[in-house]
Write a protein that holds these residues in place. Structure first.
Motif, PDB file in Angstrom:
ATOM      1  N   ALA A 177       0.893  -1.022  -0.085  1.00 48.56           N
ATOM      2  CA  ALA A 177      -0.005  -0.163   0.067  1.00 48.56           C
ATOM      3  C   ALA A 177       0.966   1.167   0.072  1.00 48.56           C
ATOM      4  O   ALA A 177       0.604   2.186  -0.770  1.00 48.56           O
ATOM      5  N   ILE A 225      -9.629   2.700  -2.827  1.00 41.93           N
ATOM      6  CA  ILE A 225      -9.175   1.399  -3.397  1.00 41.93           C
ATOM      7  C   ILE A 225      -8.766   0.455  -2.430  1.00 41.93           C
ATOM      8  O   ILE A 225      -8.265   0.705  -1.484  1.00 41.93           O
ATOM      9  N   GLN A 226      -9.153  -0.792  -2.666  1.00 44.33           N
ATOM     10  CA  GLN A 226      -8.948  -1.897  -1.775  1.00 44.33           C
ATOM     11  C   GLN A 226      -7.794  -2.687  -2.199  1.00 44.33           C
ATOM     12  O   GLN A 226      -7.822  -3.016  -3.496  1.00 44.33           O
ATOM     13  N   LEU A 227      -6.933  -3.235  -1.343  1.00 50.42           N
ATOM     14  CA  LEU A 227      -5.931  -4.072  -1.591  1.00 50.42           C
ATOM     15  C   LEU A 227      -6.338  -5.422  -0.605  1.00 50.42           C
ATOM     16  O   LEU A 227      -6.633  -5.546   0.574  1.00 50.42           O
ATOM     17  N   HIS A 229      -4.091  -8.873   0.072  1.00 53.11           N
ATOM     18  CA  HIS A 229      -3.157  -9.738  -0.048  1.00 53.11           C
ATOM     19  C   HIS A 229      -3.324 -11.276   0.423  1.00 53.11           C
ATOM     20  O   HIS A 229      -3.664 -11.272   1.502  1.00 53.11           O
ATOM     21  N   VAL A 346      -5.811  -5.652  -6.599  1.00 55.95           N
ATOM     22  CA  VAL A 346      -6.172  -4.054  -6.154  1.00 55.95           C
ATOM     23  C   VAL A 346      -7.092  -3.557  -6.936  1.00 55.95           C
ATOM     24  O   VAL A 346      -7.223  -3.885  -8.040  1.00 55.95           O
ATOM     25  N   TYR A 372      -6.939  -0.266   2.622  1.00 55.97           N
ATOM     26  CA  TYR A 372      -7.342   0.797   1.376  1.00 55.97           C
ATOM     27  C   TYR A 372      -6.109   1.697   1.068  1.00 55.97           C
ATOM     28  O   TYR A 372      -5.832   2.145   2.207  1.00 55.97           O
TER      29      TYR A 372
END
Ligand code: FE2
Length: 394
Positions: A177, A225-227, A229, A346, A372
């Protein structure tokens, strides 16, 4: 960075442009370039001056306020030569402007640094293009700008990207991020763990299937924006899904304009409440800019409620909500893929909807870490990569 920015200005000022014809009109400058005409307001032109003393050399911020200029400022003289426009103002200031910089500001020339526009997709992209993390890496100064631009090109056009080959250690999502943008906090913390829990504070933290939704519609601002992992994903099930809310909105507007108008017009409340924590936000399911450009979709049918008021067409609203749910749930429109350890998906939480299939936590484990980032991070990353590529090719 300043050197690169100035080099960029010089680069654009060498573009071949048709000759400009200029004249004074209403205290401003009438600019005619190959038949395209604009009247430049004197204050607009004055504020674009980069002559010594007008803007700071490093940060390009203006060194004066509106009150430092006369309210009746006008242009009193002009000249045009060699791709440049010179203007003389009633306060005695004289400034030279690169013609193509003016044309870019007017929208007559494309901004080479602007990320690509969104392209709605109503069927899964095949094959799914994974982005090799090695091309992006942890250091902006050594990254391959072509790899960074390729990643962001896909992200801006389709609203998502899947990075492959990041470390499989706890906390990696935070480092990723920080590399891709500016992390934004939320009511689950900076970084949240997505796995089956005994007392889940959200249905995400259970093993059940999640239909297509956007996250945290109740927040102000709604996370950009979402990440996600992947640390481990070896339980049966637990595939990831993505679907394009922009394409869904386009389809609804064509199929049922009244239902589309209701979702764009009726105020909706989203309410998160666990007793110990509550967050309440209001807005529209579909939001558009005044010029009609798509701004955002918020779709979370676990939490939403339209606000009744006289004249509100709830029949059209609920018809539209149901049609959207059908479109978003249709396998023909939905991308289904499996996150492997080290993958990071992402996606734009204002455009794409995400979900997952159910998984069986008794036969394996599934552990994702998420966070985010704000929208401007990837935008900045794209612009700086374009500048870096241009400076490397000189
Ligand atoms: Fe979610």
């Amino acid at each position: 960075v300043r050197g690169v920015a100035e080099a960029h200005d010089r680069a654009v000022s060498t573009l071949a442009t048709p000759p400009a014809t200029i004249a004074l009109v209403d205290g401003g400058v009438r600019l005619d370039v190959g038949g395209r005409i604009a009247v430049l307001h004197p204050q607009w032109l004055r504020d674009r001056s980069t002559e010594p003393g007008q803007v700071d050399r490093t940060n390009r911020q203006r060194l004066y306020t509106p009150l430092d200029l006369p309210g009746d400022l006008v242009v009193v003289g002009y000249a045009a030569s060699d791709g440049a426009v010179v203007a003389e103002f009633s306060d005695g200031h004289r400034a030279t402007y690169a013609l193509d910089a003016l044309m870019r500001a007017l929208g007559w020339l494309a901004d080479a640094e602007a990320p690509p526009a969104p392209e709605p997709w109503s069927a899964p992209l095949d094959p799914l293009a994974y982005v090799d993390w090695a091309g992006i890496g942890w250091d902006a100064a050594t990254a391959d700008p072509d790899a960074v631009i390729a990643y962001l090109d896909g992200f801006f056009r389709f609203g998502f990207a899947v990075l492959r080959g990041t470390p499989t250690e706890l906390g990696t999502v935070r480092r990723v991020a920080d590399r891709l943008g500016y992390i934004s906090g939320n009511n689950f913390g900076w970084v949240f763990d997505v796995r089956a829990e005994a007392t889940p504070t959200d249905l995400a933290y259970t093993p059940i299937a999640l239909s297509a939704h956007t996250d945290q519609p109740y927040r102000r601002p709604v996370p950009g924006i979402q990440l996600l992992h992947c640390l481990r994903n070896d339980a049966p099930g637990g595939d990831s899904t993505l679907v394009d809310g922009l394409a869904a909105a386009v389809a609804l507007a064509a199929d049922d304009p009244d239902a589309h108008a209701a979702l764009a017009g009726v105020e909706t409340e989203w309410r998160y409440d666990t007793g110990d924590d509550t967050v309440v936000g209001r807005g529209r399911v579909l939001e558009y800019e005044p010029d009609g450009r798509f701004h955002r979709i918020r779709f979370s049918t676990k939490l939403d409620s339209p606000v009744p008021s006289p004249g509100v067409d709830l029949a059209a609203y609920y018809r539209g909500r149901r049609r959207l749910a059908e479109w978003l749930d249709d396998p023909a429109h939905r991308l289904v893929f499996r996150l492997e350890p080290g993958d990071v998906v992402v996606f734009d939480n204002h455009r794409l909807l995400h979900g997952r299939t159910a998984f069986d936590p008794s036969l394996g484990s599934r552990h994702l870490q998420g966070c985010y980032i704000d929208h401007d991070g990837p935008d900045t990353m794209y612009r700086l990569a374009v500048r870096r590529r241009a400076s490397m090719s000189r």
